[in-house]
Design a protein around this motif. Structure first.
Motif, PDB file in Angstrom:
ATOM      1  N   PRO A 147      -6.258   5.702   1.827  1.00 59.20           N
ATOM      2  CA  PRO A 147      -7.129   6.886   1.878  1.00 59.20           C
ATOM      3  C   PRO A 147      -6.840   7.812   0.690  1.00 59.20           C
ATOM      4  O   PRO A 147      -5.745   7.781   0.112  1.00 59.20           O
ATOM      5  N   ASP A 198      -3.595   9.708   0.250  1.00 59.89           N
ATOM      6  CA  ASP A 198      -2.424   8.921  -0.172  1.00 59.89           C
ATOM      7  C   ASP A 198      -2.496   8.560  -1.655  1.00 59.89           C
ATOM      8  O   ASP A 198      -1.477   8.551  -2.347  1.00 59.89           O
ATOM      9  N   VAL A 199      -3.702   8.262  -2.131  1.00 57.73           N
ATOM     10  CA  VAL A 199      -3.861   7.939  -3.552  1.00 57.73           C
ATOM     11  C   VAL A 199      -3.457   9.145  -4.410  1.00 57.73           C
ATOM     12  O   VAL A 199      -2.882   8.989  -5.490  1.00 57.73           O
ATOM     13  N   ALA A 200      -3.727  10.340  -3.906  1.00 55.31           N
ATOM     14  CA  ALA A 200      -3.389  11.567  -4.638  1.00 55.31           C
ATOM     15  C   ALA A 200      -1.877  11.816  -4.666  1.00 55.31           C
ATOM     16  O   ALA A 200      -1.394  12.640  -5.444  1.00 55.31           O
ATOM     17  N   GLY A 201      -1.131  11.138  -3.809  1.00 53.75           N
ATOM     18  CA  GLY A 201       0.325  11.331  -3.735  1.00 53.75           C
ATOM     19  C   GLY A 201       1.066  10.558  -4.813  1.00 53.75           C
ATOM     20  O   GLY A 201       0.480  10.091  -5.791  1.00 53.75           O
ATOM     21  N   ASP A 202       2.373  10.421  -4.635  1.00 52.56           N
ATOM     22  CA  ASP A 202       3.214   9.843  -5.686  1.00 52.56           C
ATOM     23  C   ASP A 202       3.593   8.386  -5.429  1.00 52.56           C
ATOM     24  O   ASP A 202       4.363   7.816  -6.203  1.00 52.56           O
ATOM     25  N   ALA A 203       3.124   7.797  -4.357  1.00 52.83           N
ATOM     26  CA  ALA A 203       3.558   6.437  -4.015  1.00 52.83           C
ATOM     27  C   ALA A 203       2.816   5.403  -4.860  1.00 52.83           C
ATOM     28  O   ALA A 203       1.621   5.537  -5.138  1.00 52.83           O
ATOM     29  N   TRP A 204       3.540   4.359  -5.241  1.00 52.83           N
ATOM     30  CA  TRP A 204       2.961   3.230  -5.969  1.00 52.83           C
ATOM     31  C   TRP A 204       2.217   2.324  -4.995  1.00 52.83           C
ATOM     32  O   TRP A 204       2.519   2.276  -3.806  1.00 52.83           O
ATOM     33  N   ALA A 205       1.262   1.586  -5.502  1.00 50.14           N
ATOM     34  CA  ALA A 205       0.566   0.583  -4.688  1.00 50.14           C
ATOM     35  C   ALA A 205       0.199  -0.588  -5.587  1.00 50.14           C
ATOM     36  O   ALA A 205      -0.032  -0.415  -6.780  1.00 50.14           O
ATOM     37  N   ALA A 218       0.846  -1.196   0.000  1.00 56.23           N
ATOM     38  CA  ALA A 218       0.000   0.000   0.000  1.00 56.23           C
ATOM     39  C   ALA A 218       0.885   1.251   0.000  1.00 56.23           C
ATOM     40  O   ALA A 218       2.111   1.160  -0.050  1.00 56.23           O
ATOM     41  N   ARG A 219       0.231   2.410   0.043  1.00 58.21           N
ATOM     42  CA  ARG A 219       0.966   3.683   0.021  1.00 58.21           C
ATOM     43  C   ARG A 219       1.378   4.124   1.422  1.00 58.21           C
ATOM     44  O   ARG A 219       1.894   5.221   1.609  1.00 58.21           O
ATOM     45  N   SER A 220       1.131   3.278   2.404  1.00 59.65           N
ATOM     46  CA  SER A 220       1.602   3.522   3.768  1.00 59.65           C
ATOM     47  C   SER A 220       1.872   2.167   4.411  1.00 59.65           C
ATOM     48  O   SER A 220       1.363   1.148   3.947  1.00 59.65           O
TER      49      SER A 220
END
Lengths: 218, 218
Positions: free
Chosen positions: A167, A170-177, A88-90
């Motif tokens: 959330p 986090d989806v709006a950020g740059d991290a892959w999932a 996930a992104r976290s």
């Protein structure tokens, strides 16, 4: 792709279909058996086999935990297959994909033909066709083996197969999932050092290697 | 070939080297936690992490079994890796290769920095390098998470890695015998449907796929 590896929207869910339970029990090779002994809880890994509405275990008549089960000690048998990593992104939302069943109840010892048939089932369940390739169990071997059966009645099944549930921020950020599927595979067989020249790998082993990943059902 | 896949003459042995225990705990991804609840024994599969001489578990503060552990309920934690099928010349001698550890004792809840550091460890343990790629846990996430630790003191480790132990009469026959190694492999990652175009697979995932089978240590 294996259907079980296709993530869904539901992160984790309780499944009540008996077919899904059976698919897991017929695919996984190891169960973890929990019982209470004098020192407290004990969790023992063991092979197992489903025989219709029964879960069968077997082992040496000298096995303390198996004798306790045969004597009617209440047990919780958990069968788990890890099928993927959920990235996930976290850290908080990261998790795993799995299928896991808990079966509860008391076992009963099997005897006579029921016990010998069960031993054949253990062979066939791991390596279909093998029972016909080897000699039958001897009376001495049968006498040294304890087979116990649990009626499949009280059970639960949980399947985690969803996408990461991040959330919106986090989806709006740059991290892959995503998901990294995990698969158990059989490698090329290694003959025992005392296998004589000219004795080739048997059909049962060839078929197993050709046709089946471990834990690929469902 | 992985050393753990090279059968030895010893069918199964108790291992007392702490290094071998640590190798298993650092390799396997799932533990089965046994505890006694009001209904009897319960066996729960869960992720875990070793932190030096402690075994760490975590989950929701709403988890009944985790709360019982935090309250001091005695537990048996079993960690098992299935590493091969032992195909003997009879059903009786056929078995499996595995490594399995049981750890016993009572857990204690972690708090504050110790708990937040543990959550980072859970992320890093499954996917090294990931903690630096994602945001830190929020105070709300920390408050929703229960982390418990078991001191690694009372444990046992069993390793089954031997060749089939067939009696001489069977070895003299025509049946094949050997070992089929089992390996857990990671497959290509599947991006979540809400990953935006241009967000590529992160370095942590690339490194994991390049360098590691699941359960390949020892």
């Amino acid at each position: 792709m294996d259907r079980s590896l296709t993530p869904t929207r539901l992160a984790e869910k309780a499944v009540t279909d008996r077919d899904r339970l059976d698919a897991l029990l017929d695919s996984a090779l190891v169960a973890h058996v929990g019982l209470v002994v004098e020192d407290g809880p004990l969790v023992v890994p063991t092979g197992f086999a489903r025989d219709g509405d029964r879960l069968l275990l077997h082992g040496s008549t000298g096995s303390r935990w198996l004798r306790a089960l045969a004597a009617g000690t209440y047990a919780c048998v958990t069968v788990t297959e890890l099928t993927g990593l959920v990235v996930a992104r976290s850290g908080f939302e990261s998790s795993m994909h799995y299928r896991s069943a808990c079966l509860f109840g008391t076992f009963e010892p099997l005897a006579g033909d029921d016990a010998s048939r069960a031993l054949e089932l253990f062979t066939e369940r791991v390596l279909p066709g093998r029972a016909a390739e080897v000699r039958p169990s001897t009376p001495k071997e049968l006498a040294a083996t304890l087979v116990v059966a649990l009626g499949i009645g009280q059970w639960s099944l949980k399947v985690s197969a969803g996408w990461p549930d991040d959330p919106a921020a986090d989806v709006a950020g740059d991290a892959w999932a995503g998901v990294i599927p995990i698969r158990s595979v059989l490698e090329q067989p290694i003959p025992a050092p005392d296998v004589r020249a000219g004795i080739d790998i048997p059909d049962s082993v060839r078929r197993l290697l050709a046709g089946r990943d471990v834990g690929s059902s469902d």
